[in-house]
Design a protein around this motif. Structure first.
Motif, PDB file in Angstrom:
ATOM      1  N   VAL A 154       0.836  -1.213   0.000  1.00 49.11           N
ATOM      2  CA  VAL A 154       0.000   0.000   0.000  1.00 49.11           C
ATOM      3  C   VAL A 154       0.873   1.266   0.000  1.00 49.11           C
ATOM      4  CG1 VAL A 154      -0.293   0.323   2.508  1.00 49.11           C
ATOM      5  CG2 VAL A 154      -2.138   0.965   0.954  1.00 49.11           C
ATOM      6  N   LEU A 155       2.092   1.159   0.453  1.00 43.69           N
ATOM      7  CA  LEU A 155       2.984   2.328   0.445  1.00 43.69           C
ATOM      8  C   LEU A 155       3.202   2.803  -0.997  1.00 43.69           C
ATOM      9  CD1 LEU A 155       3.379   1.402   3.378  1.00 43.69           C
ATOM     10  CD2 LEU A 155       5.833   1.646   3.068  1.00 43.69           C
ATOM     11  N   GLN A 156       3.581   1.851  -1.836  1.00 44.36           N
ATOM     12  CA  GLN A 156       3.817   2.173  -3.246  1.00 44.36           C
ATOM     13  C   GLN A 156       2.520   2.580  -3.926  1.00 44.36           C
ATOM     14  OE1 GLN A 156       5.727   2.681  -5.677  1.00 44.36           O
ATOM     15  NE2 GLN A 156       5.133   1.606  -7.524  1.00 44.36           N
ATOM     16  N   HIS A 157       1.426   1.901  -3.563  1.00 50.31           N
ATOM     17  CA  HIS A 157       0.128   2.216  -4.153  1.00 50.31           C
ATOM     18  C   HIS A 157      -0.248   3.672  -3.842  1.00 50.31           C
ATOM     19  CE1 HIS A 157      -3.875   1.741  -5.625  1.00 50.31           C
ATOM     20  NE2 HIS A 157      -4.426   1.901  -4.429  1.00 50.31           N
ATOM     21  N   SER A 158       0.003   4.090  -2.597  1.00 52.53           N
ATOM     22  CA  SER A 158      -0.346   5.462  -2.207  1.00 52.53           C
ATOM     23  C   SER A 158       0.468   6.474  -3.021  1.00 52.53           C
ATOM     24  CB  SER A 158      -0.120   5.676  -0.703  1.00 52.53           C
ATOM     25  OG  SER A 158       1.266   5.755  -0.407  1.00 52.53           O
ATOM     26  N   LEU A 159       1.718   6.110  -3.343  1.00 55.76           N
ATOM     27  CA  LEU A 159       2.568   7.020  -4.134  1.00 55.76           C
ATOM     28  C   LEU A 159       2.087   7.095  -5.580  1.00 55.76           C
ATOM     29  CD1 LEU A 159       6.034   5.936  -2.677  1.00 55.76           C
ATOM     30  CD2 LEU A 159       4.849   8.107  -2.261  1.00 55.76           C
ATOM     31  N   GLN A 160       1.581   5.968  -6.071  1.00 54.55           N
ATOM     32  CA  GLN A 160       1.035   5.995  -7.439  1.00 54.55           C
ATOM     33  C   GLN A 160      -0.188   6.900  -7.507  1.00 54.55           C
ATOM     34  OE1 GLN A 160       0.597   1.806  -7.966  1.00 54.55           O
ATOM     35  NE2 GLN A 160       2.498   1.601  -9.133  1.00 54.55           N
ATOM     36  N   LEU A 161      -1.020   6.825  -6.454  1.00 46.79           N
ATOM     37  CA  LEU A 161      -2.196   7.706  -6.417  1.00 46.79           C
ATOM     38  C   LEU A 161      -1.763   9.170  -6.330  1.00 46.79           C
ATOM     39  CD1 LEU A 161      -4.645   5.757  -4.055  1.00 46.79           C
ATOM     40  CD2 LEU A 161      -4.632   5.849  -6.554  1.00 46.79           C
ATOM     41  N   ALA A 162      -0.676   9.414  -5.575  1.00 45.11           N
ATOM     42  CA  ALA A 162      -0.161  10.785  -5.450  1.00 45.11           C
ATOM     43  C   ALA A 162       0.284  11.299  -6.821  1.00 45.11           C
ATOM     44  CB  ALA A 162       1.005  10.814  -4.463  1.00 45.11           C
ATOM     45  N   ARG A 163       0.992  10.453  -7.544  1.00 53.18           N
ATOM     46  CA  ARG A 163       1.460  10.870  -8.872  1.00 53.18           C
ATOM     47  C   ARG A 163       0.283  11.229  -9.780  1.00 53.18           C
ATOM     48  NH1 ARG A 163       5.212   6.894 -11.963  1.00 53.18           N
ATOM     49  NH2 ARG A 163       3.378   5.593 -11.851  1.00 53.18           N
ATOM     50  N   LYS A 164      -0.722  10.372  -9.743  1.00 53.31           N
ATOM     51  CA  LYS A 164      -1.906  10.600 -10.579  1.00 53.31           C
ATOM     52  C   LYS A 164      -2.565  11.928 -10.178  1.00 53.31           C
ATOM     53  CE  LYS A 164      -5.790   7.867 -12.310  1.00 53.31           C
ATOM     54  NZ  LYS A 164      -7.023   8.305 -11.656  1.00 53.31           N
ATOM     55  N   ALA A 165      -2.689  12.149  -8.880  1.00 47.34           N
ATOM     56  CA  ALA A 165      -3.343  13.381  -8.400  1.00 47.34           C
ATOM     57  C   ALA A 165      -2.557  14.614  -8.848  1.00 47.34           C
ATOM     58  CB  ALA A 165      -3.462  13.334  -6.878  1.00 47.34           C
ATOM     59  N   ILE A 166      -1.236  14.546  -8.754  1.00 45.52           N
ATOM     60  CA  ILE A 166      -0.407  15.695  -9.163  1.00 45.52           C
ATOM     61  C   ILE A 166      -0.551  15.917 -10.672  1.00 45.52           C
ATOM     62  CG2 ILE A 166       1.979  16.503  -9.433  1.00 45.52           C
ATOM     63  CD1 ILE A 166       2.560  15.137  -6.701  1.00 45.52           C
ATOM     64  N   GLN A 167      -0.469  14.819 -11.407  1.00 49.27           N
ATOM     65  CA  GLN A 167      -0.559  14.959 -12.869  1.00 49.27           C
ATOM     66  C   GLN A 167      -1.931  15.454 -13.309  1.00 49.27           C
ATOM     67  OE1 GLN A 167       0.784  11.031 -13.910  1.00 49.27           O
ATOM     68  NE2 GLN A 167       2.916  11.695 -14.179  1.00 49.27           N
ATOM     69  N   GLU A 168      -2.942  15.145 -12.505  1.00 46.92           N
ATOM     70  CA  GLU A 168      -4.296  15.570 -12.884  1.00 46.92           C
ATOM     71  C   GLU A 168      -4.668  16.921 -12.283  1.00 46.92           C
ATOM     72  OE1 GLU A 168      -6.831  12.268 -12.010  1.00 46.92           O
ATOM     73  OE2 GLU A 168      -6.047  11.079 -13.686  1.00 46.92           O
ATOM     74  N   GLY A 169      -3.678  17.588 -11.635  1.00 45.89           N
ATOM     75  CA  GLY A 169      -3.927  18.961 -11.204  1.00 45.89           C
ATOM     76  C   GLY A 169      -4.374  19.136  -9.770  1.00 45.89           C
ATOM     77  N   ALA A 170      -3.847  18.338  -8.859  1.00 45.57           N
ATOM     78  CA  ALA A 170      -4.169  18.533  -7.440  1.00 45.57           C
ATOM     79  C   ALA A 170      -3.912  19.985  -7.048  1.00 45.57           C
ATOM     80  CB  ALA A 170      -3.306  17.608  -6.591  1.00 45.57           C
ATOM     81  N   ASP A 171      -4.700  20.502  -6.108  1.00 49.01           N
ATOM     82  CA  ASP A 171      -4.593  21.918  -5.763  1.00 49.01           C
ATOM     83  C   ASP A 171      -3.364  22.245  -4.940  1.00 49.01           C
ATOM     84  OD1 ASP A 171      -6.824  22.717  -7.107  1.00 49.01           O
ATOM     85  OD2 ASP A 171      -8.162  22.174  -5.448  1.00 49.01           O
ATOM     86  N   SER A 172      -2.949  21.319  -4.070  1.00 44.81           N
ATOM     87  CA  SER A 172      -1.866  21.669  -3.141  1.00 44.81           C
ATOM     88  C   SER A 172      -1.106  20.425  -2.674  1.00 44.81           C
ATOM     89  CB  SER A 172      -2.462  22.346  -1.908  1.00 44.81           C
ATOM     90  OG  SER A 172      -3.276  21.423  -1.224  1.00 44.81           O
ATOM     91  N   SER A 173       0.057  20.671  -2.094  1.00 43.49           N
ATOM     92  CA  SER A 173       0.828  19.593  -1.476  1.00 43.49           C
ATOM     93  C   SER A 173       0.008  18.928  -0.377  1.00 43.49           C
ATOM     94  CB  SER A 173       2.099  20.136  -0.823  1.00 43.49           C
ATOM     95  OG  SER A 173       2.903  20.740  -1.765  1.00 43.49           O
ATOM     96  N   GLU A 174      -0.737  19.762   0.382  1.00 40.18           N
ATOM     97  CA  GLU A 174      -1.536  19.237   1.505  1.00 40.18           C
ATOM     98  C   GLU A 174      -2.552  18.222   1.005  1.00 40.18           C
ATOM     99  OE1 GLU A 174      -0.758  22.498   1.151  1.00 40.18           O
ATOM    100  OE2 GLU A 174       0.672  22.435   2.813  1.00 40.18           O
ATOM    101  N   GLU A 175      -3.155  18.548  -0.134  1.00 37.15           N
ATOM    102  CA  GLU A 175      -4.158  17.629  -0.688  1.00 37.15           C
ATOM    103  C   GLU A 175      -3.505  16.279  -1.031  1.00 37.15           C
ATOM    104  OE1 GLU A 175      -6.385  19.299  -4.032  1.00 37.15           O
ATOM    105  OE2 GLU A 175      -6.644  17.273  -4.824  1.00 37.15           O
ATOM    106  N   VAL A 176      -2.312  16.347  -1.604  1.00 38.43           N
ATOM    107  CA  VAL A 176      -1.610  15.113  -1.988  1.00 38.43           C
ATOM    108  C   VAL A 176      -1.215  14.331  -0.741  1.00 38.43           C
ATOM    109  CG1 VAL A 176       0.441  14.200  -3.150  1.00 38.43           C
ATOM    110  CG2 VAL A 176      -0.784  16.148  -4.137  1.00 38.43           C
ATOM    111  N   MET A 177      -0.712  15.042   0.271  1.00 38.29           N
ATOM    112  CA  MET A 177      -0.282  14.356   1.507  1.00 38.29           C
ATOM    113  C   MET A 177      -1.475  13.686   2.195  1.00 38.29           C
ATOM    114  SD  MET A 177       2.716  16.752   3.099  1.00 38.29           S
ATOM    115  CE  MET A 177       2.021  18.350   2.911  1.00 38.29           C
ATOM    116  N   LEU A 178      -2.616  14.355   2.142  1.00 36.68           N
ATOM    117  CA  LEU A 178      -3.814  13.779   2.769  1.00 36.68           C
ATOM    118  C   LEU A 178      -4.243  12.500   2.036  1.00 36.68           C
ATOM    119  CD1 LEU A 178      -5.971  14.126   4.963  1.00 36.68           C
ATOM    120  CD2 LEU A 178      -7.324  15.448   3.307  1.00 36.68           C
TER     121      LEU A 178
END
Ligand code: AMP
Length: 287
Positions: A200-224
């Protein structure tokens, strides 16, 4: 493959062996796995001579950390190193390697107030101390280091740049198990249940990458997002989740350039780290 414990003997052997395409060096703490061997493979492709060191460096472990029970299996390591194509296996002894460390100490002042540097005070001082010693002993042309320890790579690149070490640091991508878990000597200390959950550690990072690439609003959003994913998938306790520039390791003000999403999770007997480095373009997104 030749195994050498003594610094003078190593120096002699290296002097007589230096060839045209140089010395590739792979420093490790042993208990070798395919991650370490991927560094050797790259070093083997690019150098005449490949030197690996195995040394569980006491100065990079803090009080209460796992120095005493860090996994060790020299017999197995020797066989794996030889099979992977290591020419010289250097096995320094503490009595010799730390004999002279009394009057000058190395202290890292930048890039260590975040991630593992923040949680493990003095850890990177120990890392740069042992690597400075090893670089001077081995005098490699290229040093192969894994991006699994991305903060270590960033700190060592600064050491090398700031003090004009005549070596090139070669960044090597993280080797993973088939389910995505980053290979690590410490994985042997996971219980069967923890091992099952740890991808799940790696899975969470993949989701983070997707969120950043799709325009996440902030670092906080990605960390959450990373936090919620890990918390819902494992009993491990989150030590940190951070989103920073790489290799600068500064807060991200805009999605531009290399961004690292890094995490550490504490299990019963093992603390695991993982990260993902994502290249983003200013034109695409803004934090
Ligand atoms: P260690 O023995 O943990 O100190 O690691 C020695 C070197 O191997 C360091 O440069 C690490 O970053 C690298 N390394 C450890 N695990 C991996 C991995 N899964 N993939 C690639 N390199 C790794």
């Amino acid at each position: 493959m030749r195994c050498i414990e003594n610094i003078r003997e190593l120096t002699e052997v290296l002097k007589n062996n230096k060839k045209s395409s140089g010395i590739g060096f792979v420093p490790t703490m042993g208990y070798l796995h395919e991650g370490h061997l991927s560094l050797v493979k790259k070093a083997r492709e690019e150098n005449d001579l490949v030197v690996m060191s195995i040394y569980v460096n006491p100065t990079q472990f803090g009080p209460g950390e796992d120095f005493d029970r860090y996994p060790r299996d020299l017999k197995r390591d020797r066989a794996l190193a030889e099979e992977a194509g290591v020419d010289i296996l250097f096995l320094p002894r503490t009595e010799e390697i730390y004999a002279g460390t009394t009057s000058v100490t190395l202290h890292v002042t930048e890039g260590v107030d975040v991630m593992c540097g923040k949680r493990r005070p003095g850890h990177f001082d120990g890392v740069v101390t042992i690597l400075t010693k090893l670089f001077h002993i081995v005098q490699p042309d290229s040093v192969y280091m894994g991006l699994k320890d991305a903060q270590q790579v960033a700190v060592v690149e600064r050491l090398v740049n700031d003090y004009f070490f005549p070596v090139t640091i070669v960044r090597v991508p993280t080797m993973r198990e088939s389910d995505g878990l980053a290979k690590s000597s410490r994985n042997v200390y996971l219980s069967p249940k923890e091992r099952e959950e740890a991808p799940v550690l790696q899975h969470s990072l993949q989701l983070a990458r997707k969120a950043i690439q799709e325009g996440a609003d902030s670092s906080e959003e990605v960390m959450l997002l990373v936090r919620e994913t890990i918390e819902s998938g494992t009993s491990g306790i989150i030590d940190y989740i951070e989103v920073l520039s790489y290799p600068g390791l500064c807060p991200v003000e805009e999605w531009d350039g290399e961004i690292i999403v890094a995490l550490a999770v504490q299990y019963e007997r093992a603390r695991l780290i993982d990260n993902m480095i994502i290249t983003v373009s200013k034109e695409d997104k803004h934090v």
